[in-house]
Design a protein around this motif. Structure first.
Motif, PDB file in Angstrom:
ATOM      1  N   UNK A 264       0.828  -1.190   0.000  1.00 29.11           N
ATOM      2  CA  UNK A 264       0.000   0.000   0.000  1.00 29.11           C
ATOM      3  C   UNK A 264       0.870   1.250   0.000  1.00 29.11           C
ATOM      4  N   UNK A 265       1.987   1.174   0.751  1.00 24.38           N
ATOM      5  CA  UNK A 265       2.912   2.305   0.773  1.00 24.38           C
ATOM      6  C   UNK A 265       3.557   2.516  -0.598  1.00 24.38           C
ATOM      7  N   UNK A 266       3.743   1.408  -1.349  1.00 20.43           N
ATOM      8  CA  UNK A 266       4.369   1.518  -2.667  1.00 20.43           C
ATOM      9  C   UNK A 266       3.370   1.905  -3.748  1.00 20.43           C
ATOM     10  N   UNK A 267       2.099   1.814  -3.426  1.00 19.00           N
ATOM     11  CA  UNK A 267       1.061   1.973  -4.436  1.00 19.00           C
ATOM     12  C   UNK A 267       1.080   3.347  -5.085  1.00 19.00           C
ATOM     13  N   UNK A 268       1.133   4.402  -4.254  1.00 20.71           N
ATOM     14  CA  UNK A 268       1.122   5.780  -4.757  1.00 20.71           C
ATOM     15  C   UNK A 268       2.273   6.036  -5.725  1.00 20.71           C
ATOM     16  N   UNK A 269       3.527   5.842  -5.275  1.00 22.05           N
ATOM     17  CA  UNK A 269       4.675   6.070  -6.158  1.00 22.05           C
ATOM     18  C   UNK A 269       4.608   5.243  -7.441  1.00 22.05           C
ATOM     19  N   UNK A 270       4.112   3.998  -7.329  1.00 25.25           N
ATOM     20  CA  UNK A 270       4.044   3.144  -8.514  1.00 25.25           C
ATOM     21  C   UNK A 270       3.068   3.700  -9.536  1.00 25.25           C
ATOM     22  N   UNK A 271       1.914   4.156  -9.045  1.00 28.36           N
ATOM     23  CA  UNK A 271       0.923   4.726  -9.964  1.00 28.36           C
ATOM     24  C   UNK A 271       1.482   5.951 -10.673  1.00 28.36           C
ATOM     25  N   UNK A 272       2.192   6.788  -9.897  1.00 31.32           N
ATOM     26  CA  UNK A 272       2.792   7.987 -10.489  1.00 31.32           C
ATOM     27  C   UNK A 272       3.771   7.580 -11.590  1.00 31.32           C
ATOM     28  N   UNK A 273       4.591   6.582 -11.298  1.00 33.01           N
ATOM     29  CA  UNK A 273       5.599   6.129 -12.240  1.00 33.01           C
ATOM     30  C   UNK A 273       4.956   5.554 -13.494  1.00 33.01           C
ATOM     31  N   UNK A 274       3.940   4.714 -13.320  1.00 35.67           N
ATOM     32  CA  UNK A 274       3.387   4.046 -14.492  1.00 35.67           C
ATOM     33  C   UNK A 274       2.573   5.013 -15.347  1.00 35.67           C
ATOM     34  N   UNK A 275       2.009   6.063 -14.710  1.00 36.00           N
ATOM     35  CA  UNK A 275       1.294   7.044 -15.537  1.00 36.00           C
ATOM     36  C   UNK A 275       2.295   7.872 -16.350  1.00 36.00           C
ATOM     37  N   UNK A 276       3.498   8.011 -15.816  1.00 33.35           N
ATOM     38  CA  UNK A 276       4.567   8.693 -16.524  1.00 33.35           C
ATOM     39  C   UNK A 276       4.903   7.954 -17.809  1.00 33.35           C
ATOM     40  N   UNK A 277       4.840   6.645 -17.758  1.00 35.12           N
ATOM     41  CA  UNK A 277       5.132   5.812 -18.933  1.00 35.12           C
ATOM     42  C   UNK A 277       3.850   5.456 -19.680  1.00 35.12           C
ATOM     43  N   UNK A 278       2.769   6.165 -19.348  1.00 33.56           N
ATOM     44  CA  UNK A 278       1.424   5.895 -19.868  1.00 33.56           C
ATOM     45  C   UNK A 278       1.121   4.399 -19.907  1.00 33.56           C
ATOM     46  N   UNK A 279       1.482   3.756 -18.768  1.00 35.19           N
ATOM     47  CA  UNK A 279       1.186   2.332 -18.643  1.00 35.19           C
ATOM     48  C   UNK A 279      -0.009   2.186 -17.715  1.00 35.19           C
ATOM     49  N   UNK A 280      -0.770   1.140 -17.919  1.00 34.17           N
ATOM     50  CA  UNK A 280      -1.949   0.946 -17.074  1.00 34.17           C
ATOM     51  C   UNK A 280      -1.602   0.107 -15.850  1.00 34.17           C
ATOM     52  N   UNK A 281      -0.280  -0.146 -15.681  1.00 39.74           N
ATOM     53  CA  UNK A 281       0.125  -1.030 -14.587  1.00 39.74           C
ATOM     54  C   UNK A 281      -0.174  -0.429 -13.227  1.00 39.74           C
ATOM     55  N   UNK A 282      -0.745  -1.248 -12.331  1.00 40.54           N
ATOM     56  CA  UNK A 282      -0.838  -0.836 -10.934  1.00 40.54           C
ATOM     57  C   UNK A 282      -0.566  -2.062 -10.080  1.00 40.54           C
ATOM     58  N   UNK A 283      -0.103  -1.812  -8.861  1.00 38.29           N
ATOM     59  CA  UNK A 283       0.304  -2.906  -7.971  1.00 38.29           C
ATOM     60  C   UNK A 283      -0.862  -3.825  -7.675  1.00 38.29           C
ATOM     61  N   UNK A 284      -0.611  -5.137  -7.745  1.00 40.90           N
ATOM     62  CA  UNK A 284      -1.659  -6.051  -7.304  1.00 40.90           C
ATOM     63  C   UNK A 284      -1.278  -6.580  -5.931  1.00 40.90           C
ATOM     64  N   UNK A 285      -2.265  -6.599  -5.048  1.00 45.66           N
ATOM     65  CA  UNK A 285      -2.045  -7.034  -3.677  1.00 45.66           C
ATOM     66  C   UNK A 285      -2.049  -8.554  -3.607  1.00 45.66           C
ATOM     67  N   UNK A 286      -1.863  -9.089  -2.388  1.00 45.81           N
ATOM     68  CA  UNK A 286      -1.882 -10.544  -2.235  1.00 45.81           C
ATOM     69  C   UNK A 286      -3.253 -11.077  -2.631  1.00 45.81           C
ATOM     70  N   UNK A 287      -3.247 -12.145  -3.402  1.00 49.24           N
ATOM     71  CA  UNK A 287      -4.532 -12.719  -3.818  1.00 49.24           C
ATOM     72  C   UNK A 287      -5.116 -13.500  -2.642  1.00 49.24           C
ATOM     73  N   UNK A 288      -6.413 -13.778  -2.742  1.00 49.35           N
ATOM     74  CA  UNK A 288      -7.083 -14.570  -1.712  1.00 49.35           C
ATOM     75  C   UNK A 288      -6.365 -15.912  -1.541  1.00 49.35           C
ATOM     76  N   UNK A 289      -6.008 -16.494  -2.691  1.00 49.31           N
ATOM     77  CA  UNK A 289      -5.326 -17.797  -2.662  1.00 49.31           C
ATOM     78  C   UNK A 289      -4.014 -17.744  -1.918  1.00 49.31           C
ATOM     79  N   UNK A 290      -3.223 -16.682  -2.153  1.00 51.57           N
ATOM     80  CA  UNK A 290      -1.918 -16.660  -1.492  1.00 51.57           C
ATOM     81  C   UNK A 290      -2.067 -16.321  -0.007  1.00 51.57           C
ATOM     82  N   UNK A 291      -3.066 -15.509   0.339  1.00 48.13           N
ATOM     83  CA  UNK A 291      -3.318 -15.273   1.764  1.00 48.13           C
ATOM     84  C   UNK A 291      -3.648 -16.600   2.449  1.00 48.13           C
ATOM     85  N   UNK A 292      -4.530 -17.374   1.806  1.00 50.24           N
ATOM     86  CA  UNK A 292      -4.894 -18.680   2.361  1.00 50.24           C
ATOM     87  C   UNK A 292      -3.661 -19.571   2.480  1.00 50.24           C
ATOM     88  N   UNK A 293      -2.783 -19.504   1.464  1.00 52.33           N
ATOM     89  CA  UNK A 293      -1.578 -20.329   1.500  1.00 52.33           C
ATOM     90  C   UNK A 293      -0.727 -19.988   2.713  1.00 52.33           C
TER      91      UNK A 293
END
Ligand SMILES: Nc1ncnc2c1ncn2[C@@H]1O[C@H](COP(=O)(O)OP(=O)(O)O)[C@@H](O)[C@H]1O
Ligand SMILES: [Mg+2]
Lengths: 319, 221
Positions: A264-293
């Motif tokens: 979550x702390x990395x989310x803001x800077x990452x969004x700023x960076x990817x919009x700079x490269x006009x990329x639609x990339x945004x951080x994905x958090x832990x999936x339900x499956x990996x939390x369960x794992x």
């Protein structure tokens, strides 16, 4: 003498499910109550487990994110064709048309050597050095975008081989070679994380075993007295195994929270960076499956760790 | 009910036999005292019955079962047939009187209401009703011993073993504790009490088993 007592554990007597559930619920919650009575020690152990597990969990989710980035780049990779110096502009244009007519190719862009030189002069800062060369050292370049269905490494390679047939072409360069390297690195990193997970899993097992061992020592008198009045090993083990369960569960939850917080702390800077490269990339958090794992892993480690210690302790007793 | 046949016990650490070729029988519903000098082997004999130790030789028969031979995992079920009482009470000091007495019922999985009913009945019998929520530390020595007795009888075992239950008590309290054991015996419980309070024992007039240096010197009243 005939025993009138209800005795759920004694072999050969009818099994009483209600009583069984009742006994388990009793020690389940009393174990939590006991842990809550020493909250500082409890939270310290939980914290150590959480931090230990958050390392591999965090690495794994980072790798997943990097893979997503490289997956996005995959869709845009191109070929650059460098032509021989002897090829003139008209021939280059004809070749670009020719290549574009190939059904594996979506589009070609010709970058003639004069334009390339201008751009290079402007952006590279080597302007004066280039002027002193006298002759333009750059070749004509055709950029090829393959059709989407050919956008996988194997198909791309076959296209490269096809293009290399043309005598005018000196070099075909796949812009994806660095991507392959990244993917290979990610693959290695993933193996590394598996190794780290195993090592840190063992560390968590040792932490929990040691904590339970201390708890056993503190409650030595209680265990002796309980055995004296006829407690089975299973009865004595149960609260300790539930303690292990709670350590594992709360440690696992803590680890997932730590990883999520970091992302979550990395989310803001990452969004700023990817919009700079006009990329639609945004951080994905832990999936339900990996939390369960991770929860399942830490709970298992908690139960196994305490079970080993308590079983060993009881088996070492004489009677 | 209980029978010792040529029982000897040697501790791995100690040199001499703590018990030597002991023979005696205790009938169902009988009450007897086990006497002898300090170190005679009284505690050892009781421990063999409760399977806190195992005999090195001979047979310890309880309900016609040679309990010296039973597997470790069956030991708890044999202990549940025996109410054990110790000189030092062996109470859980961080638990209330109620929790201490309830312990044998909890381990054998009784229901909540049943536990309440039986614990209150046991505390009533030993005269401690109303002190359920006290910690053992806040009770007198005699009262703590009564808590131990209530715990021993709460699941109605057919046999009670007591190892010097009055060792730390003054004569008056000792007599009261002994009366409690008599009351349990009157309702059919087999009672065996180790004690060296010879004056009290002879006044009560029950059968005496006397040990000397690990040997049974008298085994009839
Ligand atoms: N755990 C033990 N290890 C070694 N020797 C023991 C142990 N317990 C008792 N003994 C020895 O066995 C003998 C009988 O002891 P005990 O049964 O405690 O006697 P009593 O209860 O009549 O005083 C004594 O000589 C004592 O030193
Ligand atoms: Mg003794």
């Amino acid at each position: 003498m005939a025993s009138r007592r209800q005795n759920i554990q004694r072999p050969g007597q009818p099994f009483n499910l209600k009583l069984y559930v009742h006994i388990h619920l009793h020690s389940f919650f009393s174990s939590l109550g006991r842990l809550a009575r020493a909250p500082f020690n409890f939270m310290m152990t939980v914290g150590v487990i959480a931090i230990t597990l958050s390392l591999p969990a965090g690495m794994l989710v980072s790798i997943e994110n990097l893979k997503a980035v490289s997956g996005q780049i995959d869709l845009t990779h191109n070929l650059s064709i460098f032509l021989n110096h002897t090829v003139n502009l008209d021939k280059a244009k004809a070749l670009a048309k020719n290549i574009e007519s190939n059904n594996k190719v979506a589009q070609t862009i010709l970058i003639d050597k004069q334009t390339a030189l201008e751009e290079f002069r402007q952006y590279s800062g080597f302007g004066s050095a280039l002027s002193s060369l006298g002759e333009n050292p750059l070749p004509h370049v055709i950029q090829v975008s393959p059709v989407i269905s050919f956008n996988n490494p194997a198909a791309l390679k076959s296209l490269v081989i096809e293009l290399k047939q043309h005598p005018e072409i000196k070099l075909v360069q796949m812009d994806m070679s660095w991507l392959e390297r990244l993917n290979a690195l990610l693959h290695i990193a993933q193996r590394g994380v598996t190794l780290i997970t195993i090592l840190l899993g063992i560390a968590v097992l040792l932490i929990i075993s040691n904590t339970i061992r201390l708890e056993l020592q503190n409650r030595r008198a209680e265990i002796d007295i309980t055995r004296l009045v006829g407690a089975t090993h299973a009865f004595i083990k149960r609260p300790f195994i539930y303690s292990g369960f709670w350590y594992g569960l709360l440690g696992g939850i803590g680890a997932c929270l730590l990883v999520t917080l970091s992302l979550w702390l990395l989310d803001g800077p990452t969004n700023a960076l990817s919009s700079l490269y006009s990329s639609s990339f945004s951080i994905s958090y832990m999936s339900f499956g990996s939390i369960m794992f991770w929860l399942a892993l830490s709970v298992t480690l908690g139960i196994v760790g305490s079970w080993i210690v308590v079983t060993r302790h009881l088996n070492d007793l004489e009677q | 009910m209980l029978q010792f046949i040529n029982v000897s016990k040697r501790y791995p650490a100690g040199g001499a036999d703590a018990l030597k070729n002991v023979n005696f029988e205790l009938g169902q519903g009988e009450m007897a005292f086990l006497t002898g000098h300090s170190g005679a082997g009284k505690s050892t004999l009781l421990k063999l019955i409760a399977l806190l130790e195992r005999s090195t030789q001979g047979q310890v028969m309880l309900d016609n079962q040679n309990i010296g031979r039973v597997a470790k995992r069956h030991v708890p079920y044999i202990r549940r047939k025996i109410g054990m009482i110790f000189q030092d009470h062996r109470l859980l000091h961080d638990r209330s009187v109620f929790d201490n007495v309830a312990l044998p019922l909890i381990i054998s999985g009784h229901r909540h209401q049943e536990i309440h009913r039986r614990v209150r009945a046991a505390l009533d019998k030993v005269g401690l009703l109303g002190k359920e929520q006290r910690l053992p530390i806040s009770l007198s020595g005699g009262e703590q011993q009564r808590v131990g007795i209530a715990r021993a009888v709460v699941n109605k075992p057919p046999m009670i073993l007591a190892d010097e239950p009055t060792g730390n008590l003054d004569p008056e309290l000792s007599a009261e504790i002994m009366q409690l054991f008599e009351q349990f015996n009157q309702v059919g419980v087999t009672v065996l009490i180790a004690s060296h309070d010879l004056a009290l024992i002879s006044r009560m007039g029950y059968r005496q088993l006397t040990l000397a240096n690990g040997e049974m010197v008298t085994s009839n009243g």
